[in-house]
Design a protein around this motif. Structure first.
Motif, short mmCIF file in Angstrom:
data_model
loop_
_atom_site.label_atom_id
_atom_site.label_comp_id
_atom_site.label_asym_id
_atom_site.label_seq_id
_atom_site.Cartn_x
_atom_site.Cartn_y
_atom_site.Cartn_z
N THR B 445 -67.11 -60.41 59.26
CA THR B 445 -67.01 -61.38 60.98
C THR B 445 -66.26 -61.53 61.48
O THR B 445 -65.89 -61.13 62.36
N HIS B 446 -65.30 -62.38 60.65
CA HIS B 446 -64.09 -63.53 61.58
C HIS B 446 -63.27 -62.30 62.05
O HIS B 446 -63.26 -62.46 63.27
N MET B 447 -63.22 -61.38 61.12
CA MET B 447 -62.23 -59.90 61.26
C MET B 447 -62.47 -59.25 62.65
O MET B 447 -61.61 -59.55 63.52
N ILE B 448 -63.57 -59.32 62.24
CA ILE B 448 -64.06 -58.87 64.03
C ILE B 448 -64.09 -59.25 65.24
O ILE B 448 -63.53 -58.82 65.89
N ARG B 449 -64.52 -60.50 64.95
CA ARG B 449 -64.65 -61.44 65.82
C ARG B 449 -63.21 -61.75 66.48
O ARG B 449 -62.00 -62.04 67.32
N ASN B 450 -62.37 -61.94 65.23
CA ASN B 450 -60.52 -61.74 65.74
C ASN B 450 -59.34 -61.07 66.58
O ASN B 450 -59.00 -61.10 67.42
N ALA B 451 -60.56 -59.82 65.76
CA ALA B 451 -59.90 -57.82 66.75
C ALA B 451 -60.45 -58.31 67.90
O ALA B 451 -59.69 -58.21 68.68
N VAL B 452 -61.25 -59.06 68.15
CA VAL B 452 -61.92 -58.40 69.85
C VAL B 452 -60.93 -60.01 70.61
O VAL B 452 -60.63 -59.82 72.03
N HIS B 454 -58.10 -61.95 69.50
CA HIS B 454 -56.93 -61.67 69.70
C HIS B 454 -56.54 -60.76 69.84
O HIS B 454 -55.34 -59.54 70.12
N GLY B 455 -57.39 -59.30 69.37
CA GLY B 455 -56.46 -58.46 69.02
C GLY B 455 -56.36 -57.13 70.55
O GLY B 455 -55.27 -57.05 70.91
N LEU B 456 -57.54 -57.27 71.16
CA LEU B 456 -58.00 -56.59 72.38
C LEU B 456 -56.90 -57.52 73.72
O LEU B 456 -57.99 -58.37 73.65
N GLU B 457 -56.85 -56.96 74.40
CA GLU B 457 -56.23 -57.56 75.57
C GLU B 457 -57.51 -57.48 76.29
O GLU B 457 -58.77 -56.60 76.61
N MET B 458 -57.60 -58.10 77.23
CA MET B 458 -58.52 -58.04 78.91
C MET B 458 -58.68 -56.60 79.74
O MET B 458 -57.48 -55.88 79.60
N ASN B 491 -56.79 -51.20 68.88
CA ASN B 491 -56.47 -50.61 69.49
C ASN B 491 -55.69 -51.69 70.53
O ASN B 491 -55.57 -51.27 71.57
N GLY B 492 -55.46 -52.54 70.46
CA GLY B 492 -54.87 -53.73 71.05
C GLY B 492 -53.31 -53.87 71.66
O GLY B 492 -52.92 -52.69 71.56
N ALA B 493 -53.12 -54.73 71.67
CA ALA B 493 -52.05 -55.73 71.94
C ALA B 493 -50.97 -55.04 70.83
O ALA B 493 -49.99 -55.48 70.73
N GLY B 494 -51.50 -55.69 69.34
CA GLY B 494 -50.48 -55.55 68.04
C GLY B 494 -49.94 -57.23 67.72
O GLY B 494 -50.32 -57.95 69.12
#
Lengths: 155, 729, 120
Positions: B445-452, B454-458, B491-494
């Motif tokens: 759960t934490h990692m998925i939230r993080n991905a949304v 911090h990982g993905l851009e607006m 597939n976010g900003a890395g």
């Protein structure tokens, strides 16, 4: 905290008394699962000094705490004559290494006096009370916190 | 356990299955599935939850489920067409339903305000008309915990008449009232399974009955159809009861008979005798009131065939091996108490230990050279292994429900951060031990939230970079070389490495002049104290860092690593042991301590004598092998058992590969043997020990620690290990 | 008395079984219409209780299929329903049901209804 049934503030307490060096201590017998002789423990690297290691208790891993060291005194030099008191705390089972078991005491809660203020901060945090039985001073110990639960102390 | 309590507990289990299929169905609809059976299944899931909830008086749950079910009923009956927004609303409703189930199960309060809002939104979907009202009336009856329905729908005038009668007769007589009942069977009564005899017999439970049969309307024998007999029964019932109660006995025969009930008085003042003909005949089938005209369905938006710019996910992944529900065979299953399985797992573990002990003692007696014994032992070992695999397979479960929970997490996180996110699940059928699944929930759960978060851009920023404004997160599970691998790829900003490095430096986690490569910077995320509290968003402001996640994974005997490409995205990989119970290990000795190294982590072994060991300037030792210099770790020193540089001559070198693939060499004093060992966790009894994965019980009954080589290597560089200290000094 | 209970909800199946067992009535369960027909072929019930909304084959279709069988033309069949609306009773009757029980059901009423329609 030595447990007394909550509905009756002056009911009987049964304590298991034991010795470390020349001092006597005791714990709530309701928390004692069994008493075993000492067997060498497998040491845990980087563990605090008072954690002697782990032993095999019928297929389960039991951590052993040297109570003397934990109370700030000299570590016990364990031989087969030493005793391990297996205690069931709220979320943990652990073995407490002591010199010998002496007695089972039946007391009233009112027989236990609050602990004195001690200069040595370490010991007082586990001693929850004092009692006198036949001219012997016996410290009552509360073992919660004797072993930090997550073992983060090792990190 | 009290049987009702057991059924209630089983109900909540059933609810989670129903909620799962509810979500699955809705996602299929969202993905463009137009099969009516899918919608039906969705309806049934909510319907079943409501049914069970009603039985236990869980009113909040029933109330919500009913509203939800009503709208779904419209959809499945093709009276309501839905669009992407409606499906999103249904998903939201499913989430609310799930919360209500949890609240009912845990007996915690419900979020009334939120539910009211969702219900209101659901009701705006309802086709305009009287439907909601009639359903309300019906639902009020359902919510009423009163037993089976009593009343027939008699028009009010008659009940008034009844009242009048009662009033007047009560004044007149104290005797037990006598009722005259003319019961005429009609065709169809028997076909419905009703038996006139049984109906009349039921009357006898109310009082004394006398009956006589009037066969005047029977056709001649020739024309007689026994299944269509029309008989008149004249019954007298002496009972202190009401007309409504008598009618209730014949309730099932409504429309299949005529009933004429008269209350007779035997006293002189007869009072008002009601002419039976004024009582309404029970309505025959054709006379039932017309159902209200259903309004035409709302403007036909239908489900879009093509993905639009809205956040409808195009072609949501079809679940692997999905068979149409109509023909899915029902697999035979057995429900077992988890405790029993755990006991079985433990016993099998003991079996493995015992088998090892037996082998050991036989070998000590030099008996294993005897071919019979040695074959016997081998078979024993193989059997034990097979039993173990089978038992572990019992506890193994597909990750699907866990992954599906992530769907909701993504929905909520996307909503909270105003981003558009799609979650793609792969390998949901992959099976993992049940206890592992449970302990994975939080870290995942934490990692998925993080991905949304911090990982993905607006979305706007993504568009500017030429990306699809909707970001994608892939959540994958596979079996790979004896382990389970779970990947979270966005597939976010890395990872913004400059930023990570500067944060770590500002928190004193690394020295300001440190030079780190990409992999090392990425791993800074896992350091305690790293959490990016500098950018508190809705999600990360909870103070949970990746170090907690890493620790959780490690306590499962697993590993976690990151890979990231700026501008393209990041992938977190979790590698978990396939079972929690057993491991193939190499039993070794380090300074008279027996330990176990997982076989899967050993790439190669070499005796020290054969190895070319060289010492570099700072005292670091390396092994020169095949043109590479591989750093050497003396385990005895690492564990603080021995001073450095006192390695026994006959020591052995184990080559291990670190998380990033870099080779390392561990020096141990001796290798004993390769063996299967039963894993005993340390996490619950003691806690985390650096470099140690778990413990095991050897053939001699003593405990040996099972090492985690990767963790050992990771910690070898840390400043407070004795090796580093002694080298510095 | 021996009863066949058909419902896709495990909870309802459990509750019906419990109510019947406590009344000394033996029962077997099935989870949808198709399964119900299978189980029916292996037993000889005195009555059937069935849900309406079920996957694969719903209650109405199930009742019709049952009534097609000679042995079960007239067998008492009660439908379990969460609605008490007239429309539902109509449909149940049209499908061939003997009577209905509204969920949540009172076990005593369920048993009472069963006893009445089986005459025992």
């Amino acid at each position: 905290m030595t447990q007394a049934p909550t509905d009756n503030s002056n009911s009987d307490l049964e304590l298991l008394a034991f010795r470390i060096a020349d001092q006597e201590y005791s714990v709530d017998i309701m928390k004692v699962r069994e008493i075993r002789g000492w067997s060498p423990a497998t040491s845990l690297p980087h563990a605090p000094e008072y954690v002697r290691g782990v032993i095999n208790l019928r297929g389960a891993v039991l951590p052993i705490v040297d109570l003397s060291a934990r109370l700030g005194m000299d570590p016990i030099e364990a031989t087969s004559r030493n005793v391990i008191i297996v205690m069931q705390l709220e979320t943990q089972t652990l073995g407490v290494l002591v010199d010998a078991v002496s007695d089972i005491l039946t007391l009233q809660k009112s027989d236990i006096q609050p602990p004195p203020e001690l200069a040595n901060g370490k010991a007082s945090s586990f001693i929850s009370g004092l009692t006198i039985v036949e001219d012997r001073m016996i410290r009552v110990i509360d073992l919660a916190g004797v072993l930090p639960e997550t073992g983060q102390a090792a990190a | 356990m009290d049987p009702m309590a057991e059924i209630k507990a089983s109900f909540f289990v059933e609810c989670s299955e129903l909620l799962e299929s509810l979500e699955e169905g809705l996602l299929q609809v969202q993905g463009g599935d137009t099969d009516p059976e899918t919608v039906n299944a969705v309806f049934r899931a909510v319907h079943s939850i409501k049914g069970g909830a009603g039985a236990f008086g869980l009113d909040d749950l029933v109330h919500f489920a009913h509203r939800f079910e009503t709208v779904l009923d419209e959809v499945r009956s093709d009276r309501l067409a839905i669009d992407a927004d409606a499906v999103l609303l249904f998903l939201k409703s499913a989430d609310s339903l799930s919360d209500l189930v949890a609240a009912a199960r845990d007996e915690t309060p419900v979020d009334e305000a939120k539910n009211t809002v969702v219900i209101a939104e659901l009701e705006t979907l309802m086709p305009a008309g009287g439907d909601t009202e009639t359903t309300d009336a019906a639902s009020d009856q359902d919510l009423d915990f009163a037993p089976m329905t009593l009343s027939l729908d008699l028009p009010t005038t008659d009940s008034q008449m009844d009242l009048d009668i009662d009033q007047s007769t009560d004044e007149i007589t104290d005797k037990t009232p006598i009722w005259a009942i003319r019961f005429t069977t009609e065709k169809g009564l028997n076909q419905s399974g009703n038996e006139a005899l049984f109906l009349m017999r039921a009357l006898t439970e109310m009082g004394t009955v006398t009956a006589s049969c009037d066969t005047s309307d029977l056709p001649s024998l020739k024309a007689l159809d026994p299944s269509q007999t029309i008989l008149h029964w004249d019954l007298t019932l002496e009972a202190d009861t009401t007309q409504a109660a008598i009618e209730e006995v014949f309730e099932f025969a409504q429309g299949l008979c005529t009933l004429v009930i008269t209350k007779k008085e035997s006293g002189p003042a007869a009072g008002e005798v009601i002419d039976a003909s004024t009582l309404p005949v029970l309505p025959d089938l054709p006379d039932l009131p017309d159902l209200p005209d259903l309004p035409a369905p709302a403007a036909d938006t239908g489900l879009p065939e093509q993905p639009t710019a809205e956040s409808i996910s195009p072609a949501a992944p079809k679940l692997p091996a999905s068979t149409p529900t109509k023909s899915a065979p029902v697999a035979a299953t057995v429900r077992v108490d988890l405790e029993r399985i755990d006991r079985l797992v433990n016993l099998v573990g003991e079996l493995v230990i015992n088998q090892a002990m037996l082998s050991q003692s036989l070998s000590a007696q030099n008996l294993t050279s005897n071919p019979t014994i040695s074959t016997g032992l081998d078979e024993f070992q193989q059997l034990t292994r097979d039993i173990q695999d089978s038992v572990m397979a019992i506890r193994a479960q597909p990750v699907k429900p866990l992954f599906q929970r992530m769907s909701r997490i993504v929905r909520e996180a996307a909503h909270d951060t105003h981003k558009k996110v799609r979650l793609v699940l792969e390998g949901e059928a992959t099976e993992i031990d049940k206890t592992v699944i449970e302990r994975l929930a939080d870290p995942l759960t934490h990692m998925i939230r993080n991905a949304v978060d911090h990982g993905l851009e607006m979305p706007e920023k993504r568009e500017q970079s030429g990306k699809d404004p909707e970001g994608t997160i892939h959540l994958r599970a596979t079996h790979r070389s004896g382990r389970v691998v779970i990947e979270i790829q966005d597939n976010g900003a890395g990872i913004n490495r400059e930023r990570v490095l500067s944060i770590a430096q500002s928190k004193g986690l690394v020295p300001t002049d440190a030079v780190l490569n990409d992999a090392e910077i990425d791993n800074l995320l896992f350091m305690p104290g790293f959490s990016t509290a500098t950018e508190i968003s809705n999600l990360s402001g909870r103070g949970v860092g990746m170090d907690v996640v890493k620790r959780a994974i490690q306590s499962l005997g697993g590993r976690i690593s990151i890979q990231s490409t700026p501008g393209q995205g990041s992938t977190f990989s979790i590698s978990l042991p396939l079972t929690l119970a057993v491991l193939d290990g190499m039993v070794i000795e380090v300074s008279e301590q027996t330990m176990v190294v997982p076989l899967s982590s050993i790439v190669e072994t070499l005796t020290l004598a054969d190895a070319e060991v060289q010492t570099l300037d700072q005292g670091t030792q390396v092994v020169h092998i095949r043109g590479k210099f591989v750093p050497l770790l003396d385990l005895a020193v690492e564990f603080g058992y021995r001073a450095p540089n006192v390695i026994p001559d006959d020591a052995v070198v184990l080559f291990i590969s670190a998380e990033d693939g870099e080779p390392y060499a561990l020096v141990v004093d001796t290798i004993h043997e390769q063996r299967q060992v039963v894993i005993k966790g340390l996490a619950d009894s003691y806690g985390y020990v650096p470099g140690v994965a778990a413990a095991t019980i050897l053939g001699d009954g003593k405990i040996a620690l099972i090492l985690d080589p990767v963790d050992l290597i990771a910690r070898a560089g840390s400043p407070d290990t004795p090796a580093a200290l002694s080298m510095a000094g | 008395m021996n009863v066949l209970a058909v419902d896709d909800s495990r909870t309802i199946r459990n509750m019906v079984s419990l109510a019947l067992t406590q009344a000394g009535i033996t029962s077997q369960v099935a989870e949808d219409g198709l399964h119900g027909l299978e189980v029916l072929s292996q037993m000889a019930p005195d009555a059937i209780i069935t849900d309406i909304n079920m996957p694969r084959m719903d209650g109405f279709e199930f009742i019709q299929e049952v009534r097609k069988q000679d042995a079960y033309q007239g067998i008492p069949i009660l439908v379990l329903t969460t609605e008490s609306a007239q429309e539902m009773k109509l449909r149940a009757r049209q499908a061939g049901a003997t009577g209905w029980i509204v969920k949540p059901f009172d076990p005593a009423k369920l048993v009472g209804a069963l006893r009445m329609v089986t005459g025992g």
